[in-house]
Write an enzyme that holds these catalytic residues in place. Structure first.
Site, PDB file in Angstrom:
ATOM      1  N   HIS A 263      -7.733   9.740  -1.221  1.00 43.20           N
ATOM      2  CA  HIS A 263      -7.001   9.740   0.049  1.00 43.20           C
ATOM      3  C   HIS A 263      -7.756  10.425   1.200  1.00 43.20           C
ATOM      4  CE1 HIS A 263      -2.552   9.344   1.453  1.00 43.20           C
ATOM      5  NE2 HIS A 263      -3.374   9.144   2.458  1.00 43.20           N
TER       6      HIS A 263
ATOM      7  N   ASP B 276       0.835  -1.202   0.000  1.00 40.86           N
ATOM      8  CA  ASP B 276       0.000   0.000   0.000  1.00 40.86           C
ATOM      9  C   ASP B 276       0.872   1.255   0.000  1.00 40.86           C
ATOM     10  OD1 ASP B 276      -2.926   1.186   0.970  1.00 40.86           O
ATOM     11  OD2 ASP B 276      -1.246   2.278   1.849  1.00 40.86           O
TER      12      ASP B 276
END
Length: 280
Positions: free
Chosen positions: A116, A49
């Site tokens: 995000h 990630d």
């Protein structure tokens, strides 16, 4: 039950994502980063990630290439996540940001791409871009990060496709029970960032006591707790022994009593920004 490092959760679109992965937040470009990613893959991790704002996608890509070669696996065996940053939220902007991330990583598709942060007035257009990329097969799954219930509800008034993932701050001091219940009801898989609260929980007496019972580290207890709650977890480490230790959480199971003891540590305490009150 999650029984091994490569066990996978099935997202609502049928895509499978490993329950356990490596996070690389605050790891700068350079050999330490490349080695961490490569080491994780060689030790059996299949999920990595990253995010545009981490500024390390090129190094992650290099680590992926070296890891694939050393482990004798293929790109398709890995699950790679990146995230679009706030400054690039918008339909065309997000499409362009995706191409930049993909190019830095040296990949021709992403397994998961996330918005995000829920920047008001921006995330719906960005989501439309993710839907486009998803339909084109450039991304296998799409999702969000740091979205509260009201953000998700608002997004879904305009969305054609429901997010597959919501990656949020989650650890024993911030258990987000209502959000988890909501996402489970919606079929949105939860994922934990900063599962170890950036190391702040490693000396906690209750966790230390539980760890002693199982002959495990506090980190292993917390990561096992994540998994038993049905939450994907991506602890960060650059040290080989820690990368191996973090992943050694599949040979024991916490009792319900110990799960409850850990749940009771919740104080709604964040180490990261509040998704309802951030200014970046």
């Amino acid at each position: 039950m999650t029984t091994h490092l490569q066990a996978k959760a099935t997202l609502h679109n049928g895509v499978e994502m490993p329950w356990f992965g490596l996070g690389v937040f605050q790891v700068e470009e350079g050999s330490e980063l490349v080695n961490a990613v490569k080491t994780a893959i060689v030790h059996g991790y299949r999920s990595i990630d990253t995010a545009a704002i981490y500024g390390n996608e090129a190094g992650v890509g290099e680590g992926i290439r070296e890891g694939i070669e050393e482990a004798g696996i293929s790109r398709e065996d890995l699950f790679i996540t990146s995230k679009v940053w706030n400054a690039d939220l918008g339909y065309e902007e997000t499409l362009a940001a995706f191409e930049t991330s993909l190019s830095k990583l040296g990949l021709d598709y992403l397994d998961l791409y996330l918005i995000h942060w829920p920047v008001e007035g921006k995330y719906k257009e960005a989501w439309r871009a993710l839907e486009t990329l998803y339909k084109e097969g450039r991304i296998k799954a799409i999702g969000v990060s740091n979205f509260q219930i009201h953000h998700l509800e608002d997004l879904m008034t305009a969305a054609e496709i429901k997010p597959m993932i919501n990656q949020v701050e989650f650890h024993p001091r911030l258990t987000q029970k209502e959000l988890i219940r909501y996402c489970q009801n919606q079929g949105i898989q939860m994922e934990a960032w900063s599962p170890l609260m950036q190391g702040q929980l490693l000396d906690h007496p209750v966790l230390a006591d539980i760890a002693q019972t199982y002959n495990k580290s506090v980190a292993q207890i917390i990561l096992r707790w994540d998994l038993q709650h049905g939450i994907i977890t991506i602890p960060k480490s650059t040290k080989e022994h820690r990368i191996k230790e973090n992943a050694s959480v599949f040979d024991f199971e916490l009792t319900q009593d110990d799960m409850n003891r850990i749940d009771a540590l919740n104080e709604n305490l964040r180490v990261g920004p509040d998704p309802d009150n951030f200014d970046f």
